[in-house]
Each structure stands twice: as C-alpha cells, then as structure tokens.
Design a protein around this motif. Sequence first.
Motif, short mmCIF file in Angstrom:
data_model
loop_
_atom_site.label_atom_id
_atom_site.label_comp_id
_atom_site.label_asym_id
_atom_site.label_seq_id
_atom_site.Cartn_x
_atom_site.Cartn_y
_atom_site.Cartn_z
N ALA A 9 10.51 43.96 14.54
CA ALA A 9 10.24 43.71 13.13
C ALA A 9 11.37 42.97 12.43
N VAL A 10 12.56 42.97 13.01
CA VAL A 10 13.73 42.34 12.40
C VAL A 10 14.10 41.10 13.20
N ARG A 11 14.14 39.96 12.51
CA ARG A 11 14.49 38.69 13.16
C ARG A 11 15.58 38.00 12.36
N ARG A 12 16.60 37.56 13.04
CA ARG A 12 17.70 36.83 12.40
C ARG A 12 17.24 35.44 12.00
N ILE A 13 17.64 34.99 10.83
CA ILE A 13 17.35 33.64 10.34
C ILE A 13 18.66 32.86 10.36
N GLU A 14 18.66 31.73 11.05
CA GLU A 14 19.85 30.88 11.09
C GLU A 14 20.03 30.17 9.75
N THR A 15 21.29 30.05 9.33
CA THR A 15 21.59 29.40 8.06
C THR A 15 22.67 28.34 8.26
N ASP A 16 22.89 27.57 7.21
CA ASP A 16 23.93 26.54 7.27
C ASP A 16 25.31 27.07 6.90
#
Length: 134
Positions: A9-16
């Motif tokens: 249920a938890v997914r990391r979101i890549e950021t700048d």
Amino acid sequence: MHPLDRIPAVRRIETDRSDVFAIEITGFVTGADVENLYGLLEGAYALHDRLDVLVRLTDYEGSAWDDISAATAKEGRQHALEHVQRCAAVGEPDWTDRAAGFFERLPVELKHFGSDEEAEAWTWIGAREIPQRV
C-alpha cells in the motif's frame, strides 16, 4: 513478486529534491506496510537531518496501525519530530488535524490539499515528482 501477491500500500515517489520524502498510500495499509514506511523514513533520516514530506492518498481504505507495537510507534514519532519540517497531505481523508497533535512538540508545518490540488501541494513543498520510467 507472485501475480497473486498483495501489492504494498505504500510506494515511494521520486522527486527532484533528495531532502523531500514523498509517498503514495493506496488501499488498505497493513502492519507490514507501516513497518515498510518506517524503514523508508529511517533511510531518508540517515541521509538528511531535516525533511519535507508529501503524502498522497489514493483510494484509501483504512489502516492497521493497531498492529504496530507501542515501542515502534513511539520511536517512529520521535524520529519524525526530530526530522520532519513540512508535510503536505494530498487526498482524502484529511488526517492533518489528528497529526497536528502528533507533531505538537516541534514546529512542523502541516497542510492538507484535496486530490485536485496536488500541483499546489508540490509547489508548497518546493519539489516536483519525477515520473517513473516504464
């Protein structure tokens, strides 16, 4: 992963920005998902003393926070108090009022954005999502 395995249920979101910790929470959050989240946060804390956080809720169906030991929850709270400086919550439900008490000892900025206001949340955090390559 087996085709019939439950998708976490938890997914990391890549950021700048490396000092922004962004995640998407989808569906029902199990105790294992919470443990995974704590592990991801600990890794981010090891790299950065202070973090901004963005949490995107998508089709949220509840959680099993009660499955986490009191000691683990206490440690997670303490580490968040030491490291989180700003947190944007995107989507429903709006849990920021409850979380404000969680962060009462440090000045953590907490702000809720509706699902249709995600762009504003990213602007408020000062980061952009890096789309995943498929």
